[in-house]
Write an enzyme that holds these catalytic residues in place. Structure first.
Site, PDB file in Angstrom:
ATOM      1  N   ASP A 173      38.980  42.847  41.826  1.00  0.00           N
ATOM      2  CA  ASP A 173      39.802  42.677  43.138  1.00  0.00           C
ATOM      3  C   ASP A 173      39.711  43.988  43.869  1.00  0.00           C
ATOM      4  O   ASP A 173      40.211  44.265  45.173  1.00  0.00           O
ATOM      5  CB  ASP A 173      41.270  42.644  42.947  1.00  0.00           C
ATOM      6  N   GLU A 174      38.665  44.838  43.586  1.00  0.00           N
ATOM      7  CA  GLU A 174      38.283  45.980  44.511  1.00  0.00           C
ATOM      8  C   GLU A 174      36.984  46.326  44.544  1.00  0.00           C
ATOM      9  O   GLU A 174      36.324  46.335  43.649  1.00  0.00           O
ATOM     10  CB  GLU A 174      39.041  47.180  43.710  1.00  0.00           C
ATOM     11  N   ASP A 192      40.149  46.033  49.096  1.00  0.00           N
ATOM     12  CA  ASP A 192      41.309  45.952  47.964  1.00  0.00           C
ATOM     13  C   ASP A 192      42.191  44.917  48.065  1.00  0.00           C
ATOM     14  O   ASP A 192      43.015  44.745  49.107  1.00  0.00           O
ATOM     15  CB  ASP A 192      42.088  47.248  47.587  1.00  0.00           C
TER      16      ASP A 192
HETATM   17 MG   LIG Z   1      44.235  45.409  44.553  1.00  0.00          MG
END
Ligand SMILES: [Mg+2]
Length: 352
Positions: free
Chosen positions: A102-103, A8
């Site tokens: 973003d993960e 993350d």
């Molecule tokens: Mg994040």
């Protein structure tokens, strides 16, 4: 035993802006519009110290931090950074499931460099991401998706947390109910009303009791609390199509209502494809009449496509051409196939 990593990025959009605009470094910034209806898309850690959070109305964010700096978003930049990060993941495994820009989950039980340690791989990936993008990522490492996801949040930002197989039971017992992925504020309140505050409290209930109290969520909670989260890491790369469909409570009768629904489903599909960075060459439409007869239609393009208007026009036109002009519908599905993320069949074969 599986080895799952959840990666993350830390305050992703805000960190990209601070990276590209050094004058914003160390300052409370948010990505998002400052205007009346603006919403915070991402907040820097400096802004979070004032209680500013993503999804918060900008007006409220400004009250919490009067000198907060608003930065307009640059989604194209975030997307291309996201692609860079994903290509790092793919050097370790093809079993990558992005949750958003973003993960992602990675299954590294077996992996390309043939490392035995998932912890080592997680650290390598964090280092590689930093070296290549000057951005920090946090990682969680454990035996399933649930634990890996919870873990990645624990030592944020720029941290790593490992939950070893022998630690799982103790970890689950002390885990506060708010930290359970999938449990929102409302559900947390309902659980607390039953005097369930931690994993240990949850373990006192058996499957039937939890399902009675919380339905589907109860089944999920029962599984994760006993360390039995068997959900696979679903790789877009191995996926051949991407679609959504809806069955309606009341059949759709008019052309207007059907076309409106198609447009709405296209928008949903479009957003989810954008989040995952997926495009397709073929648009597929499926619809089912009230009497259950089902039709599928598709149209192919020369190039990979992810344009919303083209998707909506194509899906509506496919429907208009195929519909009998009178029967009502109980289901509509829209999808893409021939995806840009697909690995050619030949590369999937293992060499002798
Ligand atoms: Mg994040």
């Amino acid at each position: 035993m599986r080895k799952i990593i959840h990666i993350d990025m830390d305050a992703f959009f805000a960190s990209v802006e601070q990276r590209d605009h050094p004058q914003l470094k160390g300052k409370p910034i948010v990505v998002g519009g400052r205007g009346g209806r603006g919403v915070v898309a991402a907040a820097s850690y400096e802004a979070r110290q004032y209680g500013v959070r993503s999804a918060m109305p900008s007006r409220l964010a400004r009250q919490k931090c009067p000198h907060l700096i608003f930065v307009p978003h640059r989604f194209d930049v975030y997307k291309s950074v996201s692609q860079e990060i994903r290509s790092i993941f793919y050097e370790y495994t093809d079993l990558v499931e992005p949750l958003s820009l973003d993960e992602a989950y990675l299954d590294v039980t077996t992996n390309k460099p043939n490392h035995k340690s998932a912890i080592y791989i997680a650290q390598q990936i964090r280092k590689r991401i930093y070296a290549q993008t000057q951005l920090t990522a946090s990682a969680g490492v454990s035996i399933n998706k649930f634990l890996a996801k919870v873990a990645s949040d624990i030592n944020k930002p720029d941290g790593l947390k490992v939950i070893l197989p022998e630690e799982v039971d103790d970890f689950m017992k002390t885990l506060p109910i708010e930290k359970f992925f999938g449990v929102g504020k409302v559900t947390a309140q309902r659980l607390k009303a039953q005097n369930i505050h931690t994993g240990k409290d949850l373990q006192k209930y058996n499957l039937i009791e939890l399902v009675e109290l919380f339905g589907k969520l109860g089944k999920y909670l029962h599984e994760v609390i006993h360390g039995n989260d068997n959900r696979m890491v679903k790789s877009n790369r191995l996926r051949k199509s991407f679609s959504i469909e809806r069955t309606f409570d009341t059949n759709l009768e008019t052309k207007e209502s059907i076309l409106a629904k198609i447009q709405e489903l296209c928008l949903k599909l479009h957003r989810s494809m954008q989040d995952k960075g997926v495009k397709g060459k073929t648009v597929n439409l499926k619809f089912r009449y009230a009497d259950f007869t089902t039709y599928t239609r598709s149209k192919s393009f020369m190039d990979f496509m992810d344009d919303l208007t083209t998707l909506q026009d194509t899906a509506c036109q496919l429907f208009i051409n195929a519909w009998d002009d009178e029967s009502s519908l109980r289901l509509i599905g829209i999808g893409y196939s021939k995806l840009n993320t697909e690995i050619p069949e030949s590369q999937l074969q293992f060499p002798f």
